[in-house]
Design a protein around this motif. Sequence first.
Motif, PDB file in Angstrom:
ATOM      1  N   GLU A   1       1.014   4.117  -2.905  1.00  0.00           N
ATOM      2  CA  GLU A   1       0.655   5.499  -2.574  1.00  0.00           C
ATOM      3  C   GLU A   1       1.722   6.473  -3.063  1.00  0.00           C
ATOM      4  O   GLU A   1       1.397   7.529  -3.621  1.00  0.00           O
TER       5      GLU A   1
ATOM      6  N   GLU B   1      -4.817   0.013   5.953  1.00  0.00           N
ATOM      7  CA  GLU B   1      -3.498   0.113   5.321  1.00  0.00           C
ATOM      8  C   GLU B   1      -3.436   1.293   4.357  1.00  0.00           C
ATOM      9  O   GLU B   1      -2.394   1.946   4.238  1.00  0.00           O
ATOM     10  N   ALA B   2      -4.544   1.597   3.695  1.00  0.00           N
ATOM     11  CA  ALA B   2      -4.562   2.727   2.764  1.00  0.00           C
ATOM     12  C   ALA B   2      -4.398   4.052   3.508  1.00  0.00           C
ATOM     13  O   ALA B   2      -3.637   4.932   3.078  1.00  0.00           O
TER      14      ALA B   2
ATOM     15  N   TYR C   1       0.823  -1.205   0.000  1.00  0.00           N
ATOM     16  CA  TYR C   1       0.000   0.000   0.000  1.00  0.00           C
ATOM     17  C   TYR C   1       0.862   1.263   0.000  1.00  0.00           C
ATOM     18  O   TYR C   1       0.549   2.239  -0.689  1.00  0.00           O
TER      19      TYR C   1
END
Length: 322
Positions: A8, A189-190, A4
């Motif tokens: 990102e 997690e995001a 993640y």
Amino acid sequence: IGRYVTREFIRQGYNVSAFARKRSGVGGKKTEDDVRADFEGANVVFGDVTDIESVKSAFQDDESGAATRPLVVVSCLASRGGGIADSNLIDFQATLNTLRAGREAGASHFVLLSAICVQKPLLEFQRAKLRFEAELQREAENDPAFSYSIVRPTAFFKSLAGQVTRLKNGSKYIYFGDGELCKCNAISEADLARFMALCVVDGDKRNAILPIGGPGEPVTPKQQAELTFKLLGREPAYSSAPIALFDGIIGILDAIGRVLPAAREPAEFARIGKYYATEDMVGPSFGSDTLEQFFQNVIENGLEGQELGEASIFDRPSSKSS
């Protein structure tokens, strides 16, 4: 979480070099091609974090072999089960390899994924993480041009979802004690990946230790169960196990470990189980993803891609992952 975080940084337009194992994911299921597909837009390098020469390859350009000049190193390394040997090998030494290789290549900032539980260090992996945190802070003290961000999340949503599938299949929810221990405001997690990306640009997150949790109030295991039963449309059904169960197991394994060193690792795993069954994990709120949304998604789609692997208590894999 590394998946993640990498995505990102790619999404935000950073020039990303991702260092990964040749066989990654739970059980080593992902091939190199799978990882490259996951990290489209990044330079993906494969190697061994326990070998500093291998780690240095992450800071070399694919075509020319010349060293790049990274501004930031982000480490999401963590031992898989928290065992004694793995903790010192990964949580301390491999992470130290990453720091040293990054500094040699010119990195000026280091973002470390740690854990909020190091605030009360009773376990080997917590002590290993703290040893590295001290090394990182010392590096910044010795060089004013270098800085760090130590991110200490409470827990991930998936670590609270280990019983969702069992309840969906009609089983009872198992809790320890009275079900009111170990409350937690877990984070997705995001959301955590977004927070870690902020550590690169926010001055107030430099040379700082940053505990972080998800939105909303901390919830107890019993409240997590009630939420799951509500989403499933089931009447709540519980089974309680005494905390003293852990003490008995730990005592037996410790006694054996004094004669047979091989029993020391199982004893540590029992201590880890007790810790997570009794200690609160609460941090400042961040993000927008909710535990209810996550549980609903698990009910509908399962935990594929979110498996806990060796960290699972209720659905542990039968063999050790590679």
